[in-house]
Design a protein around this motif. Sequence first.
Motif, short mmCIF file in Angstrom:
data_model
loop_
_atom_site.label_atom_id
_atom_site.label_comp_id
_atom_site.label_asym_id
_atom_site.label_seq_id
_atom_site.Cartn_x
_atom_site.Cartn_y
_atom_site.Cartn_z
N MET A 109 42.44 83.35 -7.82
CA MET A 109 43.30 82.35 -8.41
C MET A 109 44.66 82.35 -7.69
SD MET A 109 44.71 82.11 -12.33
CE MET A 109 43.76 80.84 -13.10
N PHE A 110 45.16 81.16 -7.39
CA PHE A 110 46.42 81.04 -6.67
C PHE A 110 47.45 80.30 -7.52
CE2 PHE A 110 43.02 81.18 -3.50
CZ PHE A 110 43.41 82.33 -2.80
N HIS A 111 48.73 80.63 -7.30
CA HIS A 111 49.79 80.00 -8.07
C HIS A 111 50.00 78.57 -7.60
CE1 HIS A 111 53.74 79.42 -9.97
NE2 HIS A 111 53.41 80.45 -10.73
N LYS A 112 50.35 77.69 -8.53
CA LYS A 112 50.52 76.28 -8.19
C LYS A 112 51.65 76.05 -7.19
CE LYS A 112 53.39 75.42 -12.29
NZ LYS A 112 53.51 74.65 -13.55
N GLU A 113 52.63 76.98 -7.15
CA GLU A 113 53.74 76.82 -6.21
C GLU A 113 53.28 77.01 -4.75
OE1 GLU A 113 56.54 75.66 -7.00
OE2 GLU A 113 56.37 75.80 -9.17
N GLY A 114 52.09 77.55 -4.57
CA GLY A 114 51.59 77.77 -3.23
C GLY A 114 50.69 76.67 -2.71
N THR A 115 50.47 75.61 -3.51
CA THR A 115 49.53 74.55 -3.14
C THR A 115 49.82 73.95 -1.77
OG1 THR A 115 49.17 73.99 -5.47
CG2 THR A 115 48.53 72.34 -3.83
N GLN A 116 51.08 73.57 -1.54
CA GLN A 116 51.44 72.94 -0.26
C GLN A 116 51.30 73.91 0.90
OE1 GLN A 116 55.41 71.31 -0.11
NE2 GLN A 116 55.08 70.31 1.84
N SER A 117 51.78 75.14 0.72
CA SER A 117 51.71 76.14 1.80
C SER A 117 50.26 76.47 2.15
CB SER A 117 52.45 77.41 1.39
OG SER A 117 53.83 77.16 1.21
N ILE A 118 49.41 76.61 1.12
CA ILE A 118 48.01 76.93 1.36
C ILE A 118 47.31 75.77 2.08
CG2 ILE A 118 45.78 77.34 0.22
CD1 ILE A 118 47.35 78.90 -1.93
N LEU A 119 47.61 74.54 1.67
CA LEU A 119 47.01 73.36 2.30
C LEU A 119 47.42 73.27 3.77
CD1 LEU A 119 45.39 70.74 2.15
CD2 LEU A 119 47.46 69.58 1.36
N LEU A 120 48.71 73.43 4.04
CA LEU A 120 49.19 73.36 5.43
C LEU A 120 48.63 74.51 6.26
CD1 LEU A 120 52.94 72.39 4.86
CD2 LEU A 120 51.11 70.93 5.70
N GLY A 121 48.57 75.70 5.66
CA GLY A 121 48.01 76.84 6.37
C GLY A 121 46.55 76.65 6.71
N THR A 122 45.80 76.06 5.80
CA THR A 122 44.38 75.81 6.03
C THR A 122 44.18 74.78 7.13
OG1 THR A 122 43.89 76.30 3.70
CG2 THR A 122 42.23 75.07 4.93
N ILE A 123 44.98 73.69 7.09
CA ILE A 123 44.88 72.65 8.12
C ILE A 123 45.24 73.23 9.49
CG2 ILE A 123 45.87 70.48 8.95
CD1 ILE A 123 46.19 69.68 5.98
N PHE A 124 46.33 74.00 9.53
CA PHE A 124 46.77 74.60 10.79
C PHE A 124 45.70 75.51 11.37
CE2 PHE A 124 48.66 78.29 12.93
CZ PHE A 124 49.30 77.67 13.99
N THR A 125 45.11 76.34 10.52
CA THR A 125 44.07 77.27 10.97
C THR A 125 42.85 76.51 11.50
OG1 THR A 125 44.80 78.94 9.39
CG2 THR A 125 42.58 79.18 10.28
N ALA A 126 42.47 75.47 10.78
CA ALA A 126 41.31 74.68 11.21
C ALA A 126 41.56 74.03 12.58
CB ALA A 126 40.99 73.61 10.16
N ILE A 127 42.76 73.50 12.77
CA ILE A 127 43.10 72.87 14.05
C ILE A 127 43.09 73.89 15.19
CG2 ILE A 127 44.96 71.74 15.35
CD1 ILE A 127 45.72 70.32 12.72
N VAL A 128 43.68 75.06 14.94
CA VAL A 128 43.71 76.12 15.96
C VAL A 128 42.30 76.55 16.34
CG1 VAL A 128 44.35 78.52 16.40
CG2 VAL A 128 46.00 76.97 15.36
N LEU A 129 41.44 76.74 15.32
CA LEU A 129 40.07 77.15 15.59
C LEU A 129 39.32 76.10 16.40
CD1 LEU A 129 39.06 78.73 12.14
CD2 LEU A 129 39.72 79.92 14.23
N LEU A 130 39.52 74.85 16.04
CA LEU A 130 38.82 73.76 16.72
C LEU A 130 39.29 73.61 18.17
CD1 LEU A 130 36.85 71.36 16.51
CD2 LEU A 130 38.79 69.95 15.77
N LEU A 131 40.61 73.61 18.35
CA LEU A 131 41.15 73.42 19.70
C LEU A 131 40.82 74.61 20.62
CD1 LEU A 131 44.66 71.87 18.95
CD2 LEU A 131 42.60 70.70 19.76
N SER A 132 40.97 75.81 20.07
CA SER A 132 40.69 76.99 20.90
C SER A 132 39.22 77.05 21.29
CB SER A 132 41.11 78.26 20.17
OG SER A 132 40.36 78.42 18.96
N ASP A 133 38.35 76.62 20.39
CA ASP A 133 36.92 76.68 20.67
C ASP A 133 36.51 75.67 21.75
OD1 ASP A 133 34.50 78.01 19.91
OD2 ASP A 133 33.81 76.11 19.07
#
Length: 217
Positions: free
Chosen positions: A1-25
């Motif tokens: 369970m995650f705190h609601k104050e982290g919603t934006q940070s978690i979303l941006l972190g997930t998008i950033f990670t996905a982009i890095v994984l895709l581009l590096s691959d």
Amino acid sequence: MFHKEGTQSILLGTIFTAIVLLLSDNFIDIIWLKMAIQIAALLLLIIILQFFRNPKRVAIENENQILAPVDGKVVVIEEVYEGEYFKDKRLQISIFMSPINVHVTRYGLSGLVKFSKYHPGKFLVAWHPKASEENERTTIVIENKTFGEVLYRQIAGALARRIVNYAQEGMQVIQGTDAGFIKFGSRVDIFLPLGTPINVSLNEKAIGGKTVIATKA
């Protein structure tokens, strides 16, 4: 369970990670470099997720106890002069939160919110003696039947750049429930009436909403 104050940070972190994984691959052929970049991106996401975790804790409401408002280490137990609200001597208990602690703030006691004020300020390290007076902070006072008026202060640290406080004057709050959030390393000070029996000691690890820091019959 995650705190609601982290919603934006978690979303941006997930998008950033996905982009890095895709581009590096697709664009990096050097295996060790590709692996290093992907691992770094995944570690960053894990750090964000662990920081905003919000473990479910059910506090047993008790008018004769004050619970720790946050997770962390007890770094101060001393008699001090509190100059913002009480303007007299109080017993101060301070709990320091490192970046790896849960940073949810919980109400340490039930009662009526008598005072709630935000102060912009500096970002000294949270354990600095002047942090309580000079850093970005919020001051909240709750009136409780057993303890009278109890003040707690959320204090930003060197990394914390945002304090979230849900307490508003006139609210009735319930012990152990969500009171806010402090992003990254920080501290919470609690100011109790002199003579209040204390249940914690210096360097003890406190668990927000669980550890009893003071009792009064």
